[in-house]
Design a protein around this motif. Structure first.
Motif, PDB file in Angstrom:
ATOM      1  N   THR A  70       0.834  -1.208   0.000  1.00 32.57           N
ATOM      2  CA  THR A  70       0.000   0.000   0.000  1.00 32.57           C
ATOM      3  C   THR A  70       0.871   1.261   0.000  1.00 32.57           C
ATOM      4  O   THR A  70       0.553   2.250  -0.681  1.00 32.57           O
ATOM      5  CB  THR A  70      -0.917  -0.011   1.232  1.00 32.57           C
ATOM      6  OG1 THR A  70      -1.674  -1.224   1.246  1.00 32.57           O
ATOM      7  CG2 THR A  70      -1.871   1.169   1.202  1.00 32.57           C
ATOM      8  N   LEU A  71       1.966   1.218   0.739  1.00 26.85           N
ATOM      9  CA  LEU A  71       2.875   2.357   0.749  1.00 26.85           C
ATOM     10  C   LEU A  71       3.508   2.576  -0.631  1.00 26.85           C
ATOM     11  O   LEU A  71       3.680   3.729  -1.067  1.00 26.85           O
ATOM     12  CB  LEU A  71       3.966   2.127   1.799  1.00 26.85           C
ATOM     13  CG  LEU A  71       4.999   3.244   1.974  1.00 26.85           C
ATOM     14  CD1 LEU A  71       4.316   4.551   2.404  1.00 26.85           C
ATOM     15  CD2 LEU A  71       6.055   2.837   2.982  1.00 26.85           C
ATOM     16  N   LEU A  72       3.834   1.520  -1.344  1.00 28.06           N
ATOM     17  CA  LEU A  72       4.371   1.659  -2.706  1.00 28.06           C
ATOM     18  C   LEU A  72       3.343   2.285  -3.642  1.00 28.06           C
ATOM     19  O   LEU A  72       3.696   3.092  -4.520  1.00 28.06           O
ATOM     20  CB  LEU A  72       4.804   0.291  -3.235  1.00 28.06           C
ATOM     21  CG  LEU A  72       6.011  -0.361  -2.541  1.00 28.06           C
ATOM     22  CD1 LEU A  72       6.292  -1.737  -3.150  1.00 28.06           C
ATOM     23  CD2 LEU A  72       7.229   0.528  -2.652  1.00 28.06           C
ATOM     24  N   ALA A  73       2.057   1.949  -3.468  1.00 35.67           N
ATOM     25  CA  ALA A  73       1.003   2.556  -4.287  1.00 35.67           C
ATOM     26  C   ALA A  73       0.896   4.058  -4.001  1.00 35.67           C
ATOM     27  O   ALA A  73       0.673   4.874  -4.914  1.00 35.67           O
ATOM     28  CB  ALA A  73      -0.325   1.856  -4.027  1.00 35.67           C
ATOM     29  N   LEU A  74       1.062   4.435  -2.728  1.00 33.01           N
ATOM     30  CA  LEU A  74       1.041   5.856  -2.389  1.00 33.01           C
ATOM     31  C   LEU A  74       2.222   6.593  -3.023  1.00 33.01           C
ATOM     32  O   LEU A  74       2.066   7.711  -3.542  1.00 33.01           O
ATOM     33  CB  LEU A  74       1.060   6.013  -0.869  1.00 33.01           C
ATOM     34  CG  LEU A  74       1.157   7.450  -0.341  1.00 33.01           C
ATOM     35  CD1 LEU A  74      -0.063   8.263  -0.774  1.00 33.01           C
ATOM     36  CD2 LEU A  74       1.305   7.448   1.180  1.00 33.01           C
ATOM     37  N   VAL A  75       3.403   5.983  -3.001  1.00 35.95           N
ATOM     38  CA  VAL A  75       4.577   6.604  -3.620  1.00 35.95           C
ATOM     39  C   VAL A  75       4.365   6.769  -5.119  1.00 35.95           C
ATOM     40  O   VAL A  75       4.770   7.786  -5.715  1.00 35.95           O
ATOM     41  CB  VAL A  75       5.833   5.771  -3.314  1.00 35.95           C
ATOM     42  CG1 VAL A  75       7.035   6.284  -4.106  1.00 35.95           C
ATOM     43  CG2 VAL A  75       6.138   5.805  -1.826  1.00 35.95           C
ATOM     44  N   ASP A  76       3.734   5.794  -5.753  1.00 39.81           N
ATOM     45  CA  ASP A  76       3.456   5.897  -7.181  1.00 39.81           C
ATOM     46  C   ASP A  76       2.557   7.088  -7.477  1.00 39.81           C
ATOM     47  O   ASP A  76       2.811   7.866  -8.421  1.00 39.81           O
ATOM     48  CB  ASP A  76       2.805   4.597  -7.655  1.00 39.81           C
ATOM     49  CG  ASP A  76       2.436   4.638  -9.126  1.00 39.81           C
ATOM     50  OD1 ASP A  76       3.106   5.373  -9.897  1.00 39.81           O
ATOM     51  OD2 ASP A  76       1.474   3.947  -9.531  1.00 39.81           O
ATOM     52  N   PHE A  77       1.524   7.283  -6.686  1.00 42.78           N
ATOM     53  CA  PHE A  77       0.609   8.408  -6.918  1.00 42.78           C
ATOM     54  C   PHE A  77       1.299   9.753  -6.685  1.00 42.78           C
ATOM     55  O   PHE A  77       1.190  10.681  -7.498  1.00 42.78           O
ATOM     56  CB  PHE A  77      -0.604   8.255  -6.002  1.00 42.78           C
ATOM     57  CG  PHE A  77      -1.523   9.434  -6.012  1.00 42.78           C
ATOM     58  CD1 PHE A  77      -2.293   9.725  -7.136  1.00 42.78           C
ATOM     59  CD2 PHE A  77      -1.612  10.289  -4.913  1.00 42.78           C
ATOM     60  CE1 PHE A  77      -3.140  10.826  -7.156  1.00 42.78           C
ATOM     61  CE2 PHE A  77      -2.451  11.375  -4.931  1.00 42.78           C
ATOM     62  CZ  PHE A  77      -3.215  11.651  -6.051  1.00 42.78           C
ATOM     63  N   ILE A  78       2.058   9.880  -5.600  1.00 45.24           N
ATOM     64  CA  ILE A  78       2.702  11.158  -5.280  1.00 45.24           C
ATOM     65  C   ILE A  78       3.788  11.490  -6.305  1.00 45.24           C
ATOM     66  O   ILE A  78       3.934  12.648  -6.731  1.00 45.24           O
ATOM     67  CB  ILE A  78       3.279  11.125  -3.856  1.00 45.24           C
ATOM     68  CG1 ILE A  78       2.135  11.009  -2.841  1.00 45.24           C
ATOM     69  CG2 ILE A  78       4.105  12.377  -3.579  1.00 45.24           C
ATOM     70  CD1 ILE A  78       2.609  10.883  -1.409  1.00 45.24           C
ATOM     71  N   SER A  79       4.564  10.491  -6.731  1.00 45.37           N
ATOM     72  CA  SER A  79       5.614  10.755  -7.724  1.00 45.37           C
ATOM     73  C   SER A  79       5.026  11.197  -9.057  1.00 45.37           C
ATOM     74  O   SER A  79       5.579  12.072  -9.740  1.00 45.37           O
ATOM     75  CB  SER A  79       6.476   9.502  -7.912  1.00 45.37           C
ATOM     76  OG  SER A  79       5.694   8.439  -8.437  1.00 45.37           O
ATOM     77  N   GLY A  80       3.885  10.620  -9.448  1.00 37.73           N
ATOM     78  CA  GLY A  80       3.242  11.048 -10.695  1.00 37.73           C
ATOM     79  C   GLY A  80       2.784  12.493 -10.622  1.00 37.73           C
ATOM     80  O   GLY A  80       2.961  13.263 -11.580  1.00 37.73           O
ATOM     81  N   ILE A  81       2.214  12.904  -9.483  1.00 38.63           N
ATOM     82  CA  ILE A  81       1.787  14.291  -9.318  1.00 38.63           C
ATOM     83  C   ILE A  81       2.994  15.230  -9.335  1.00 38.63           C
ATOM     84  O   ILE A  81       2.964  16.311  -9.964  1.00 38.63           O
ATOM     85  CB  ILE A  81       0.998  14.447  -8.007  1.00 38.63           C
ATOM     86  CG1 ILE A  81      -0.320  13.663  -8.082  1.00 38.63           C
ATOM     87  CG2 ILE A  81       0.716  15.914  -7.715  1.00 38.63           C
ATOM     88  CD1 ILE A  81      -1.286  14.164  -9.118  1.00 38.63           C
ATOM     89  N   ALA A  82       4.081  14.840  -8.663  1.00 43.45           N
ATOM     90  CA  ALA A  82       5.275  15.700  -8.612  1.00 43.45           C
ATOM     91  C   ALA A  82       5.890  15.875  -9.997  1.00 43.45           C
ATOM     92  O   ALA A  82       6.286  16.986 -10.383  1.00 43.45           O
ATOM     93  CB  ALA A  82       6.295  15.109  -7.644  1.00 43.45           C
ATOM     94  N   LEU A  83       5.961  14.799 -10.768  1.00 42.06           N
ATOM     95  CA  LEU A  83       6.536  14.898 -12.110  1.00 42.06           C
ATOM     96  C   LEU A  83       5.649  15.747 -13.024  1.00 42.06           C
ATOM     97  O   LEU A  83       6.158  16.508 -13.854  1.00 42.06           O
ATOM     98  CB  LEU A  83       6.720  13.497 -12.705  1.00 42.06           C
ATOM     99  CG  LEU A  83       7.819  12.639 -12.057  1.00 42.06           C
ATOM    100  CD1 LEU A  83       7.794  11.232 -12.638  1.00 42.06           C
ATOM    101  CD2 LEU A  83       9.178  13.281 -12.264  1.00 42.06           C
ATOM    102  N   ARG A  84       4.344  15.613 -12.887  1.00 42.73           N
ATOM    103  CA  ARG A  84       3.446  16.421 -13.724  1.00 42.73           C
ATOM    104  C   ARG A  84       3.569  17.907 -13.383  1.00 42.73           C
ATOM    105  O   ARG A  84       3.575  18.770 -14.279  1.00 42.73           O
ATOM    106  CB  ARG A  84       2.005  15.946 -13.542  1.00 42.73           C
ATOM    107  CG  ARG A  84       1.013  16.655 -14.458  1.00 42.73           C
ATOM    108  CD  ARG A  84      -0.392  16.144 -14.229  1.00 42.73           C
ATOM    109  NE  ARG A  84      -1.330  16.809 -15.107  1.00 42.73           N
ATOM    110  CZ  ARG A  84      -1.612  16.434 -16.342  1.00 42.73           C
ATOM    111  NH1 ARG A  84      -0.997  15.374 -16.851  1.00 42.73           N
ATOM    112  NH2 ARG A  84      -2.485  17.087 -17.079  1.00 42.73           N
TER     113      ARG A  84
END
Length: 205
Positions: free
Chosen positions: A104-118
């Motif tokens: 679940t923590l890896l899924a959260l990192v995936d979402f936050i990294s996508g927002i940061a890159l965008r």
């Protein structure tokens, strides 16, 4: 094209094991690897799921870093995957394990990294457009060539013929002074000439 959330794969495998294969243990070692130090490393199904989740997260970050990647729908799917995993981890006892919590923590990192890159791409895009629109600096102006000097006015033929040059005048003066003039003998008048035969005195008796 909408990207598929790769973190859904290990979460889906965990759900399949919990619901469809209840007899499978996540903590039992699947195999044992002997290291060069002669230590034995037991690898469990939980370790395999976590390693798979880390590799898939790396692929998600690489996809999100490409230009034009990660549309709004991709972020929405990542958020849905994280929300579902967090709900299962909190609400269902079978999902309350450290393995599922780390997934679940890896899924959260995936979402936050996508927002940061965008957000980073949105901040860089206007600067790139401004650099493309900005005209190139004009080359420095070349200095104008200096005008050629005007030729001196040519002397007229009449003035050249009437006025002798200064060099010829000087030569003629020098020649006149260099030739000495012979003195002409003066001719006296016969009345003024002295008597060459002086008068003789009378003889004395």
């Amino acid at each position: 094209m909408v990207g598929f959330p790769l973190l859904l794969i290990p979460l889906a495998v965990y759900n399949i094991i919990v619901f469809l294969m209840p007899g499978v243990s996540l903590t039992d070692p699947l195999l044992t690897v002997t290291l060069m130090s002669q230590a034995e490393w037991p690898i469990t199904l939980s370790d395999v799921l976590l390693a798979l989740g880390i590799l898939l997260l790396l692929l998600e970050v690489i996809k999100g870093a490409r230009p034009g990647a990660k549309f709004l729908m991709d972020h929405l799917l990542s958020l849905i995957v994280f929300g579902a995993a967090a709900a299962e981890f909190i609400l269902w006892p079978k999902f309350g394990t450290s393995t599922f919590g780390l997934l679940t923590l890896l899924a959260l990192v995936d979402f936050i990294s996508g927002i940061a890159l965008r957000t980073r791409r949105a901040a860089v895009a206007p600067a790139r457009r401004a650099q493309q629109v900005e005209p190139e600096p004009a080359p420095p102006p070349q200095p104008a060539p200096a005008p050629a000097p005007a030729p001196p006015p040519a002397a007229s033929t009449t003035s050249a013929s009437t006025v002798p040059p200064a060099a010829s005048v000087a030569e003629s003066v020098l020649q006149d002074h260099s030739k000495p003039t012979q003195a002409q003998p003066t001719v006296a008048s016969p009345d003024l000439q002295p008597d060459r035969n002086p008068p003789t005195e009378p003889e004395q008796r």
